[in-house]
Design a protein around this motif. Structure first.
Motif, mmCIF file in Angstrom:
data_model
loop_
_atom_site.group_PDB
_atom_site.id
_atom_site.type_symbol
_atom_site.label_atom_id
_atom_site.label_comp_id
_atom_site.label_asym_id
_atom_site.label_seq_id
_atom_site.Cartn_x
_atom_site.Cartn_y
_atom_site.Cartn_z
ATOM 1 N N GLU A 189 0.824 -1.197 0.000
ATOM 2 C CA GLU A 189 0.000 0.000 0.000
ATOM 3 C C GLU A 189 0.867 1.260 0.000
ATOM 4 O OE1 GLU A 189 -2.684 -0.065 3.280
ATOM 5 O OE2 GLU A 189 -3.707 -1.896 2.636
ATOM 6 N N THR A 190 0.258 2.369 -0.361
ATOM 7 C CA THR A 190 0.951 3.646 -0.318
ATOM 8 C C THR A 190 1.397 3.952 1.104
ATOM 9 O OG1 THR A 190 -0.351 4.508 -2.167
ATOM 10 C CG2 THR A 190 0.706 6.129 -0.727
ATOM 11 N N ASN A 216 10.229 8.332 -9.942
ATOM 12 C CA ASN A 216 8.792 8.162 -9.728
ATOM 13 C C ASN A 216 8.098 8.268 -11.073
ATOM 14 O OD1 ASN A 216 6.028 8.432 -9.103
ATOM 15 N ND2 ASN A 216 6.504 9.305 -7.107
ATOM 16 N N ASP A 259 9.817 3.575 -9.218
ATOM 17 C CA ASP A 259 8.686 3.648 -8.302
ATOM 18 C C ASP A 259 7.399 3.914 -9.082
ATOM 19 O OD1 ASP A 259 7.395 3.559 -5.922
ATOM 20 O OD2 ASP A 259 8.128 5.484 -5.182
ATOM 21 N N GLU A 260 6.288 3.403 -8.555
ATOM 22 C CA GLU A 260 4.980 3.523 -9.215
ATOM 23 C C GLU A 260 5.060 3.026 -10.659
ATOM 24 O OE1 GLU A 260 2.567 4.104 -7.409
ATOM 25 O OE2 GLU A 260 3.404 5.124 -5.666
ATOM 26 N N ASN A 301 1.873 0.164 -5.873
ATOM 27 C CA ASN A 301 0.781 -0.116 -4.941
ATOM 28 C C ASN A 301 -0.414 -0.733 -5.668
ATOM 29 O OD1 ASN A 301 -0.144 2.055 -6.392
ATOM 30 N ND2 ASN A 301 -0.563 3.374 -4.638
#
Length: 487
Positions: A189-190, A216, A259-260, A301
């Motif tokens: 999760e975030t 990101n 990331d993401e 996430n």
């Protein structure tokens, strides 16, 4: 050799003895060398003499114990590693004892030494929270490799805090995947700390000089992301007045965190897949392929399988990234990590305080009772705010903005601070009781600190982070509020 006998095998660096809450800090910056290590077993066990000599070679101070009953809490608190020879103990007793030891001292690394015939026990002990294991008979290089992993893990542990069993299993798995060069996919999760886990893996496996680059994928416009990742040559597009290396090149020899990754546009997913397969990158507008030696860690996430099913993510890229998966549980599922994380974050944002006990017992209860929908990020933001807005030396539940657990304003409250006046208790109801309850915990802490120093108020004031004069004023205010003070 008698049990519980400590052998000084070389000049040993003296280590300050602290409680379990500071055990992890004691380990930072230390190697396995020159630390206390407990060996639990018998000298006849296979590998016992090799383990002893291997630790001696690293100038460790070895504590020999034959039975679990010889391991007192104070003895465990002094050590950083405990080797347990599994063959010396029966199965049921062994698992119960090791489980209890890990629960009581989560910052201590417990390493079982297991014979080849009992390898299934090693897997079960890892599930309990042991960080690694040795298969006996083992060689000196195998022992050195394990001790090196422990040194790397201690250096990396500053990036990711976990005292819960689930978290310890995650760190043990992270250490194993860090030894491989295959891509790693971190899910969670975030706010659970996916980037912190990536940094932990990087610090565990890479040299100090190796770069760690984080991108990101959700925060950068698509037209800029391609150039940012892969670089460009001069004139590749309008405004490209000079050649620029991409993040892949900058991360060469180290780690690149994407990331993401679930937010990466489909058009770039195909190019990323090719780079992962070929281990080469070509700048925009260029014709030269640049070889890469980069550890790729992706984090998201999102459920990538669901994204693939809905056509938003390439299945072949997911399979390429999901070679070594790691999932970080939300903070509400690992409540044992809440208070260690809180103390670490307080030290991070208030290093001048130089203390761990800023949280009152009531504040600790409130932290543990919260569900943490925002996970570690929410905890960090809350503590930053509390450090700025707190009313007094300590952090109270009202400083955190959390509801205070129900408080009995009768006898239990008296037990905190001595005999209070009956009139004061009668007046403490509703919101007034909630406001006052945190103060009683603070008052009790002041009294306990003075008692700990045998009534020496100057030393107590120094420990409390205040001047002796301020402490005198505090004691006067406490007496005025009906607190009977005895030391």
């Amino acid at each position: 050799m008698s049990t519980s006998q400590s052998i000084n095998v070389a000049a040993v660096s003296k280590t300050s003895e602290r409680g379990n809450s500071r055990a992890s800090d004691r380990l930072f910056g230390e190697s396995v060398a020159a630390r206390k290590v407990i060996i639990l077993g018998h000298s006849r066990d296979d590998g016992y003499s090799l383990l002893t000599s291997g630790l001696a070679h690293r100038n460790c101070q070895i504590i020999h114990c034959a039975q679990f009953s010889e391991l007192s809490a104070s003895l465990i608190a002094q050590a950083s590693l405990i080797f347990v020879f599994v063959s010396s103990f029966t199965g049921g007793s062994l698992f119960a004892r090791i489980g209890a030891m890990i629960g009581d001292a989560p910052n201590i690394s417990v390493i079982p030494v297991v014979e080849y015939a009992d390898q299934q026990k090693a897997a079960a002990l890892l599930e309990l929270g042991c960080v690694d294991y040795l298969l006996a008979p083992f060689s000196a290089p195998q022992l050195n490799a394990l001790l090196q992993r422990q040194e790397s893990g201690l250096a990396a542990e500053e990036s990711f805090v976990s005292c819960s069993q689930a978290g310890r299993r995650l760190l043990a798995m992270a250490q194993r995947v860090a030894l491989a060069r295959a891509p790693i996919l971190i899910t969670g999760e975030t706010g659970t700390g996916k980037e912190m886990m990536a940094r932990y893996i990087h610090r565990f496996a890479a040299s100090d000089s190796a770069p760690f680059i984080a991108v990101n994928c959700a925060a950068i416009p698509e037209q800029m992301l391609e150039s940012l990742l892969f670089g460009h040559e001069r004139g590749a597009f309008t405004g490209a007045t000079a050649a620029q290396p991409g993040k892949f090149e900058l991360a060469n020899g180290g780690t690149l965190l994407l990331d993401e990754i679930g937010e990466l546009p489909l058009g770039l997913q195909a190019k990323l897949l090719r780079v992962l397969q070929e281990q080469r990158v070509e700048r925009l507008g260029g014709h030269k392929e640049i070889p890469l030696d980069v550890r790729i860690i992706a984090a998201t996430n999102r459920d990538l399988q669901q994204e693939v099913a809905e056509g938003r993510f390439r299945a072949d890229l997911m399979f390429r990234l999901d070679v070594l998966p790691l999932h970080i549980c939300p903070l509400r599922e690992r409540k044992d990590d809440v208070l260690p994380l809180a103390r670490r974050l307080i030290r991070k944002h208030a290093p001048h305080e130089q203390r761990d006990d800023l949280l009152t017992p009531a504040a600790c209860e409130a932290l543990l009772a919260h569900d943490w929908p925002g996970n570690v990020r929410e905890l960090e933001n809350m503590l930053q705010r509390a450090l700025v807005l707190r009313n007094g030396l300590f952090i109270q539940p009202q400083d955190l903005g959390l509801s205070l657990p129900a408080v009995n304003t009768g006898a239990p409250m008296k037990s905190l601070a001595g005999d209070m006046s009956a009139d004061l208790n009668a007046e403490m109801c509703g919101k007034a009781a909630l406001r006052a309850s945190g103060k009683w915990a603070e008052y009790q802490h002041v009294i306990d600190t003075i008692r700990r120093f045998g009534g020496h108020k100057t030393k107590a004031a120094e420990s409390l982070g205040m001047t002796p004069r301020a402490l005198r004023y505090r004691l006067t205010a406490m007496r005025e509020q009906g607190v009977q003070i005895t030391f």
